[in-house]
Each structure stands twice: as C-alpha cells, then as structure tokens.
Scaffold this active site. Structure first.
Site, short mmCIF file in Angstrom:
data_model
loop_
_atom_site.label_atom_id
_atom_site.label_comp_id
_atom_site.label_asym_id
_atom_site.label_seq_id
_atom_site.Cartn_x
_atom_site.Cartn_y
_atom_site.Cartn_z
N GLU A 406 0.85 -1.19 0.00
CA GLU A 406 0.00 0.00 0.00
C GLU A 406 0.88 1.24 0.00
OE1 GLU A 406 -2.18 2.20 3.67
OE2 GLU A 406 -2.71 0.09 3.37
N HIS A 492 -3.20 -6.44 10.59
CA HIS A 492 -3.97 -7.49 9.92
C HIS A 492 -3.81 -8.84 10.62
CE1 HIS A 492 -3.25 -4.99 5.98
NE2 HIS A 492 -4.15 -4.43 6.77
N ASN A 530 -5.17 -6.54 2.03
CA ASN A 530 -5.93 -6.11 3.21
C ASN A 530 -7.09 -7.08 3.39
OD1 ASN A 530 -4.68 -3.90 1.62
ND2 ASN A 530 -5.08 -2.73 3.47
#
EC number: 1.1.3.6
Length: 552
Positions: A406, A492, A530
């Site tokens: 990201e 995560h 994600n």
C-alpha cells in the site's frame, strides 16, 4: 478438518440443537424495542439495552467487527432476535469539541484503548517521538502487546472498520485457493465477493480527479518511482465515499479523509460497519447491542445452550459488574486475537475441554512490514495528503519478492518528502496462542525475528527503487534512529481458529453444537491483501450455510 469431523458435527448437531421456534421464543429480551417508529442510518438505531444477569437470549454474538456484523444481519433477517456483546463503546456521541472522533495530529483520550499515551505505527520523526500523553479511556484504537508483536485492533461498535484505511481488496484467486482449499472459489468469487462489496459500500476513486488533486500527490509520487523501477501499480477500491471526498476538497463539507482523520476514526465519509451491515441489522428491529462488556467465559449451560460470563466495565476500564447470561447459540466474532484467546483459555481451563487441538494454531500477521523512503526534493509528496489510501505496488507474482505494498499517506501537515508503504508480504511464518498457567493468560508465540522473511521480500522491492532513484530509506520513523523497518506490529491479525481444521468447513465448532466462529481467526495467517473484505465474504458464505442448515 477431515470429512469425518464434519460428518460427526452433522450427526451431533441434531442432538443439542435448538429449534427456530425456540430461537424466536427469546424475543422477550428485545420486545420493548422492536417496534421502532423510524431508523437512523447507523447502528445506534439498535436498542442499547444492557444485558442483565440471568438473561437468556436466542443468539449472542461476541464482537461487532466484520464477522460479527455479518452474523448479526443475517440472523436478524432470518427473524432471530440477536444480542451483540461489544467490549468497546458505541461511537455515536460527540465530545466537547462537537466531534465523535479526534484527529491524528491532536489526539486525546478518545484515540487509544485504556492507554496513557498514543501508540502510532510511525512513532518518531527526525529524532523526536511523536506519540502524546493522553488520559486513560476506552478509546477507539487498541495496540495489544505480546512478547514479539503488538496488534492494532478497533474497539467499539464496528470493530476494525472504525480505524482502518478502508482498502477493499480482492485477493488473488490462485492464492485464495491455496490458503482456503476447502472453500468453493467459484461460489466465493461469483456470489459472495460481489455481495460483500455491495454490503460494505465499496467504491472507486475518480481517476481523473486522482490525477489532478493535490491531496494524492503522495500516491502519484509513489507510483512514479515504483514504475520507473519496473514495478506494477494498481488502483484499489475503498469504503470511503470518494464523492464525499471531492466535496471536502471543494470546501463544501466538513473534512475527514482530507482532515487528518483515519486511525482514530473518521467523523464523516467512511462507510464503517455501524453505517452498513449493523445499521441494516438494526433496521430489522431484532438487534440489541450491549457495549462495554467483556466476555470471559463460555461453557455448556445446564439443560441446553451455553452459559456466558461477562464483565461490565466503565469508561476507565474498571470492572463494575459481573454477569452470567445463557445463549442458545454463540457466535465468536471477537477478531483473530480475541476469539483465539478466549477459545484457547476455555479449552485449557476445562470449560470447553473437547475443542480441537488445532484451536490456537496458524496465526499470522498477514506479512505486515512498514517502511519509508526519502525522496529527492523534486519528488515531493505534498503537505496536503488524504488519509485514505487508493493505490498499491503489486509484485505478488514475483516468487522471489511476493509483496503487495500500500502506498500509504503520511499526513503530517507539512512537506516531508517521505514515501511510506505498508507492505503485505508472503511471509510463511506462523505462531500459536497458548495458555500460560502461571499467569492465567494466553500468550502468543510470535517472535519479532519471524518477520525477517517478510523484510527480505520487501527489501528486494524497495532496494531496487532506491537504487534506481538514488535515494535512501528513512531510519527515523519507527525508533529514534537507525531502525528502517516497522516490523514489530500488525494491522492485519489472521488465524488462530482455522477453517476446516479447528472448525468444520463453515465455522462450526463441531464438538459443541451451537458454537460458531465467524471472524478473521478462520483465515490462515495471510491472505495477500488487506483482509477485511475476505473476512466479510467468508462470513457471508458461512452464515448462509448455518442459517439454512442449523436454524431454519
């Protein structure tokens, strides 16, 4: 889990299962609130009646994150009065500043869960610590510390959806099939992925606006430097309303995504679960949410159902009451960490002794590694940065450096020339939760050294960019100096109660009919992107099966 375990579950389920009529008989708990004259657009429309000691409920959901929100919606739509128990507060009341959440540049007690200081992933800048002292309070972001890692989690009605960046990414299909081979990928990609995207309110940024706005200069710089080194970049969908963001940029509405808000909550723009799945569940009139309650024990009840012990806490985390309620069915949705810890503890302490030996196994950090690069002055990233990420570097197909990174904002309010990345690496390392009889707590065996494989993968990508650009890493972001990699935390957490191993193929705990797992603990440690959309879709699939086979 073998087919025989699944068959055994089917055989035993009928013995102790509770009929749908019995479920509906529990409607008395929410009877006073079912006939709502109007519904708001958030989960605050759900009755907030606090569970009382001795109550009996048809369905109890522990946690209100992605899996819990899906379970609540599908149960209530099936006519089942459903009670959510949430450890955090309901974020629906403004503070003295007129806002529900605080911003990142001026955090206050609302920022962190029962902490005396903020604990941001980027903790330092140019030799100075940037975390700030705060009053102890049941704030929205928790950084739960284990011996080798800290895990960021959302606290409140809506769980992680309150504090994440909203990137709604679909995993590579071949990798999904690799990690969850027992799940029909055709069904997932053709039915449940579209359903979840719709339910979550996923949308895409206007690419023409992206290319022209000053607010995404940081992402364009990150894209440019990646592409110059031969890497592929991709736009990523999000649950933040990009039409609202355009209005923010035009000065027509209050700024949130353009106002330095994200990890401590967004006051506008973001379609968090309290505005989507939970709001829909509330609209049925069959959802009740009990906040500031922490479940500490689940065990078979005398006769039928399950006895659930919980502690009620105040806004400073003090226990003010202990209650025991009975639930015909219990859905574990406390997140990878919360569900794993609770079930490991229940097995070890003899409350649910017959749980699979696989409970607690297979935990991973989704390969999370954070890193920053120092750009040249001609590759500025901008003093104005949106907090909502929209682009990533996709190098997953490279077997030597499989990462999805990201391109993250660093909204400091000034030009930093820093490109920041949250990389998801294909790190195969896993850990387990285990009960510590000496402390009475559950430990996680993850060691910080287990991140080295992820660092090595990320390093191959960012070394190449630095070599091409003639740039260097920032070594002042994750410590005072000389720490390049943010390798001591994860946003995560995944695994701990793996699908088709610790549970059957639909999240049932077959040794205890009426107990279900519906959250990220089912996903084996790494999903390559994600994870919240995958968690949502898996919960949709599992709840379809549970409701059709076990309830109706």
């Amino acid at each position: 889990m073998t087919d025989s375990r699944a068959n055994r579950a089917d055989a035993t389920r009928g013995v102790a299962s509770v009929s749908r009529r019995r479920f509906l008989a529990g409607a008395g708990l929410t009877a006073g609130a079912i006939a709502l004259s109007s519904m708001s657009t958030s989960a605050s429309a759900a009755p907030s009646r606090t569970l009382a000691d001795g109550d009996r409920v048809p369905a109890l959901v522990i946690g209100s994150g992605y899996g819990g929100a899906v379970a609540a919606l599908r149960l209530t739509q099936a006519g089942i009065p459903t009670q959510i128990v949430e450890m955090g507060r309901s974020w629906d009341t403004p503070g003295s500043d007129g806002k529900i959440f605080c911003g990142m540049l001026n955090p206050d007690k609302r920022s962190m869960w029962l902490a005396d200081k903020t604990d941001q992933p980027v903790s330092n800048f140019m030799g100075f610590g940037i975390n700030k002292s705060i009053d102890r309070y049941v704030g929205v972001l928790d950084s739960e510390r284990f011996s080798g890692i800290k895990v960021y989690q959302g606290r409140g009605v809506g769980g992680g959806s309150l504090v994440n960046g909203g990137m709604a990414v679909t995993p590579k299909r071949n990798y999904f099939e690799e990690i969850l081979p027992s799940v029909d990928s055709n069904e997932m990609y053709n039915k449940y992925f579209p359903r979840a995207n719709t339910g979550l309110g996923v949308n895409n940024i206007d690419q023409a606006w992206f290319e022209s706005t000053e607010w995404y200069k940081f992402a364009r710089t990150g894209r440019k430097t990646a592409q110059r080194s031969g890497f592929t970049t991709a736009f990523v969908p999000n649950v933040y309303d990009f039409e609202y963001m355009k209005k923010e940029a035009a000065g027509q509405v209050t700024k949130s995504g353009l106002g330095g808000e994200v990890i401590y909550g967004n006051n506008a723009g973001k379609k968090s679960l309290d505005k989507t799945y939970l709001a829909q569940a509330a609209a049925t009139g069959k959802l009740t949410i009990t906040t500031l309650h922490r479940v500490t024990k689940v065990a078979p009840a005398t006769g039928s159902g399950y006895s659930v012990t919980m502690e009620q806490i105040d806004e400073q985390g003090n226990v003010v009451a202990t209650k025991v309620v009975t639930a015909d069915r219990v859905f574990f949705a406390a997140g990878s960490v919360g569900t794993s810890k609770l079930l490991v503890s229940m097995k070890a302490q003899g409350h649910l002794p017959n749980l699979s030996s696989q409970v607690g196994e297979g935990w991973g950090n989704n390969g999370n590694i954070m890193v920053g690069r120092a750009n040249h002055m001609w590759d500025a990233t901008g003093s104005k940065q949106a907090t909502i990420p929209t682009m990533g570097i996709d190098n997953w197909a490279d077997p030597t450096a499989p990462i999805f990174a990201e391109i993250a904002p660093l909204p400091a309010g000034l030009e930093t020339y820093v490109s920041l990345y949250l990389a998801i690496t294909k790190n195969p390392e896993r850990a387990r939760f285990q009960f510590n009889s000496g402390t009475g707590k559950v430990d996680l065996t993850w060691a910080q050294s287990q991140n080295q494989k992820g660092i090595d993968m990320a390093k191959k990508v960012f070394d190449k960019i630095n070599q091409k650009e003639g740039t260097i890493y920032r070594t002042d972001l994750f410590g005072v100096y000389f720490k390049t990699w943010g390798d001591d935390f994860t946003y995560h957490p995944l695994g701990g109660v793996l699908l088709n191993k610790a549970t059957d193929n639909f999240g049932r705990l077959p040794e205890y009919p009426g107990l279900y797992v519906v959250d990220g603990s089912l996903v084996p440690g790494n999903v390559g992107v994600n994870p919240f959309v995958t968690i949502t879709r898996l919960a949709e699939r599992n709840m379809d099966k549970i409701i059709s086979s076990d309830i109706q």
